[in-house]
Write a protein that holds these residues in place. Structure first.
Motif, PDB file in Angstrom:
ATOM      1  N   TYR A   1      18.003   8.757  24.254  1.00 39.80           N
ATOM      2  CA  TYR A   1      18.812   9.754  24.967  1.00 39.80           C
ATOM      3  C   TYR A   1      20.149   9.132  25.339  1.00 39.80           C
TER       4      TYR A   1
ATOM      5  N   GLU B   1      25.000  11.549  30.129  1.00 38.76           N
ATOM      6  CA  GLU B   1      26.146  12.464  30.190  1.00 38.76           C
ATOM      7  C   GLU B   1      27.485  11.746  30.356  1.00 38.76           C
TER       8      GLU B   1
ATOM      9  N   PHE C   1      28.630  10.025  21.620  1.00 40.26           N
ATOM     10  CA  PHE C   1      27.416  10.797  21.925  1.00 40.26           C
ATOM     11  C   PHE C   1      27.210  10.850  23.427  1.00 40.26           C
TER      12      PHE C   1
ATOM     13  N   ASP D   1      24.947  13.179  26.472  1.00 43.82           N
ATOM     14  CA  ASP D   1      23.934  14.182  26.819  1.00 43.82           C
ATOM     15  C   ASP D   1      23.268  14.764  25.568  1.00 43.82           C
ATOM     16  N   ARG D   2      22.744  13.892  24.741  1.00 44.72           N
ATOM     17  CA  ARG D   2      22.073  14.317  23.517  1.00 44.72           C
ATOM     18  C   ARG D   2      20.804  13.500  23.271  1.00 44.72           C
TER      19      ARG D   2
ATOM     20  N   GLY E   1      22.708  13.142  16.857  1.00 42.45           N
ATOM     21  CA  GLY E   1      22.455  13.555  18.232  1.00 42.45           C
ATOM     22  C   GLY E   1      22.299  15.058  18.334  1.00 42.45           C
ATOM     23  N   ARG E   2      21.283  15.530  19.086  1.00 40.38           N
ATOM     24  CA  ARG E   2      21.045  16.958  19.272  1.00 40.38           C
ATOM     25  C   ARG E   2      21.212  17.332  20.732  1.00 40.38           C
ATOM     26  N   VAL E   3      21.890  18.457  20.964  1.00 46.27           N
ATOM     27  CA  VAL E   3      22.078  18.918  22.331  1.00 46.27           C
ATOM     28  C   VAL E   3      20.730  19.343  22.911  1.00 46.27           C
ATOM     29  N   LEU E   4      20.564  19.178  24.223  1.00 44.02           N
ATOM     30  CA  LEU E   4      19.318  19.583  24.872  1.00 44.02           C
ATOM     31  C   LEU E   4      19.327  21.067  25.194  1.00 44.02           C
TER      32      LEU E   4
ATOM     33  N   LYS F   1      25.512  21.809  17.515  1.00 48.62           N
ATOM     34  CA  LYS F   1      24.103  21.626  17.822  1.00 48.62           C
ATOM     35  C   LYS F   1      23.660  20.221  17.447  1.00 48.62           C
ATOM     36  N   TYR F   2      24.088  19.778  16.258  1.00 46.51           N
ATOM     37  CA  TYR F   2      23.805  18.413  15.795  1.00 46.51           C
ATOM     38  C   TYR F   2      25.124  17.700  15.564  1.00 46.51           C
TER      39      TYR F   2
END
Length: 629
Positions: free
Chosen positions: A159, A162, A201, A203-204, A221-224, A230-231
């Protein structure tokens, strides 16, 4: 080409037990070591590593080789990559005879840069893993997607917090240029004094992208929650090219062997979720269309590939690009299929709704490459009209011509002819004539265009006396024309057919590869030479291989004389099979005699005898059948 003398020195300095032991838990068993085979699933150890012979062998699946072969088979490295890895560990420098001192210095600098960038990315990956453990929101997101801590650890998920500069707490210098070169930090502004730096990166959920050796070379990295994009992927760097790498390939190597095929998906989460749901054989492209490099890399691990796409127009376009990437590799022994999911599903959601068994059935019924080619060529064509059929054939021609020679190519020609409303012979003649005219245009319209050119002596300059023209006697005079008589010994024919048609090597099973390697000189040495050639360069025509043999001083004249790919120009795969079976019957018979003699003092000898006897009987039966044809 790497000199064979260097390969021998490298293997002499390499401990195969140490190389294998990094990936397989080995236990001492007499003078050898034993463990569970990494090439097939087993519960009882049948995998043996011999420090005296410096080889490994599995009595279950027949896997066999030295330290170099272990790296090529287990990691999917090319022959050259495996040699360079072992050489670095042994403190040796791989000879690069054709490179200038300046080029060698540049190569050394590039290698040093790669090591530095990988070190940066590994530290970042470790940081992200620590952050995941302490962030309940990120852990809750993964649990909500049905992932366990075990699967998250297997893929090294993490993770990215932020904050804008959280990596400043990981690296001593946040302004270190390697942070930007690795893609971890974004630098804005050209004036160094006013530049702004911040983490790429934030918050992913972080998915480390690993190469086949397990080294972190990039991130996804993917957003929560909601957000764009989105990626987010790392940018391309000296160690990361999106068109060459596949997410999950390192983690799914064992799954590929267990399932027997690779499932190519479009997202990181698909790969991880499918591994959780019983499909540990999935990989994903990295935001790009499937490329020929992707296909080539997958074929190091499996002969069967299934591409998964959405059923919408974008999915169909992506399938077309995957088809083009797969066609040059579609030999008669390989399988490529295309899976089109319902619009409302991705692989993850389909398995969760319908179950693993339903998805497996869906995979088995995926569209084969042959039908995909026919459908792709017929797109937007009205096959009820002559114009539509002609357009379909025009669109199919470049696809069909990409296929390698073989039965599949011939069968597709027939099917295309039927759809195009032409006899197969007419379509073959039409496309062949088109190819001839194109070649004539390529030669130009000047004086002498279209005339046959004198045969060039290979190797450049004056011939060195190791080879002669096929139509010359030893004295240089023309030889009477007529079919060359095949060699009397079956092992001679096997070697010569494999040098003339090197692509046939991949059609032989691994245990037959091993048997040929064990033949006495010069046959075994030539087989080893040919396998290195294929591993390093892929399948090349005999004319090119002949020149490589000419330049390799590690082979003596007897070996060069035997390695004549022109010796049996009319040979077929059936001829190779008969010659190979004749060798098998003789060699396996000899081995069985030795095992019978050992049975009184070694209990395992009887088990090994029965395994060989089964292969021996199969070879005898094939020879008996072929003699009746």
């Amino acid at each position: 080409m790497i000199p064979s003398g260097f390969i021998q020195e490298l293997l002499a300095r390499t401990d195969v037990v140490g190389v294998v032991g990094r990936h397989v838990e080995l236990k001492k068993a007499g003078i050898n070591y034993k463990g569970l085979c990494p090439f097939h699933g087993e519960k009882t150890a049948s995998f043996t590593v011999s420090p005296t012979r410096q080889t490994y062998h599995c009595f279950g699946c027949g896997a066999h080789g030295d330290a170099i072969r272990f790296l090529t088979e287990h990691h999917g490295l090319s022959f050259v990559e495996a040699v360079k890895d072992l050489a670095q560990e042994a403190g040796l420098v791989v000879p690069e005879d054709e490179a200038t001192p300046q080029e060698q210095a540049q190569a050394a600098q590039a290698r040093e840069q790669q090591v530095t960038l990988i070190d940066v990315l590994e530290k970042a990956a470790e940081h992200y893993r620590r952050q995941l453990k302490g962030n309940q929101r990120a852990v809750g997101y993964l649990k909500g997607r049905g992932l366990t801590g075990e699967i998250a650890a297997r893929f090294g998920l993490g993770y990215a917090p932020e904050g804008w500069r959280t990596l400043a707490s990981v690296f001593p210098r946040y302004d270190d240029p390697t942070l930007a070169e690795s893609g971890m930090v974004i630098v804005q502004g050209e004036d160094e004094a006013e530049q702004k730096r911040y983490d790429r990166f934030r918050d992913r959920i972080m998915f480390p992208i690993r190469n086949v050796k397990g080294e972190t070379i990039a991130f996804g990295g993917r957003v929560l929650d909601k957000g764009e994009p989105k990626y987010l992927n790392s940018p391309e760097t000296p160690i990361f090219v999106k068109g060459r790498e596949l997410y999950g390939l390192y983690e799914c190597r064992a799954g590929l062997r267990t399932k027997g095929y690779a499932l190519v998906t479009e997202g990181y989460m698909d790969v991880v979720a499918l591994a959780q749901l019983g499909f540990p054989n999935a990989v994903a492209t990295l935001g790009t269309a499937c490329t020929a490099d992707h296909v080539h890399k997958l074929l190091r691990f499996t002969e069967q590939v299934v591409f998964s796409f959405d059923g919408d127009a974008a999915g169909r376009r992506a399938a077309g690009r995957a088809l083009e990437a797969a066609l040059p590799h579609a030999t008669d022994t390989r399988s490529f299929r295309f899976l089109f999911l319902p619009p409302e599903h991705d692989p993850d959601s389909y398995v969760r709704e319908y179950g693993a068994e339903a998805f497996e059935s869906f995979v088995r019924n995926a569209v084969p490459l042959s039908r995909q080619l026919l459908d792709h060529a017929a797109a937007d064509c009205d096959l009820t009209t002559a114009e539509g059929r002609s357009r379909m054939l025009s669109q199919a021609k470049p696809l069909w011509q990409t296929l390698p020679e073989g039965a599949l190519r011939l069968q597709l020609l027939s099917e295309l002819a039927i759809r195009g409303g032409l006899p197969a012979e007419e379509l073959a003649r039409l496309w062949q004539l088109g190819g001839t005219r194109s070649r004539e245009r390529d030669h130009g319209d000047g004086e002498g265009a279209g005339e046959s050119q004198p045969r060039r002596s290979f190797g450049g300059g004056e011939r060195k006396g190791r080879w002669k023209r096929r139509d010359e006697n030893d004295d240089g005079l023309p030889r009477p024309q007529g079919r060359r008589q095949p060699p009397k010994r079956p092992e001679d024919r096997v070697v010569q057919m494999l040098f003339g048609q090197p692509g046939w090597w991949n059609d032989l099973p691994a245990d037959e590869h091993d048997l040929l390697h064990q033949l006495p000189a010069p046959h075994g040495a030539l087989i080893a030479w040919l396998e290195r050639e294929l591993a390093e360069h892929g399948v090349r025509p005999w004319a090119v291989i002949r020149e490589a043999l000419e330049e390799d001083d590690s082979l003596d004249n007897e070996a060069r004389a035997l390695a004549d790919g022109d010796a049996d120009p009319g040979a077929t795969p059936a001829d190779l099979r008969r010659a190979m079976d004749t060798v098998l019957v003789r060699e396996l018979g000899d081995q069985m005699k030795h095992l019978i003699a050992e049975a009184a003092t070694r209990r395992e000898a009887l088990t090994e005898y029965r395994q060989l006897e089964s292969r021996w009987k199969d070879a005898k039966a094939r020879l008996g059948t072929s003699s009746q044809d």
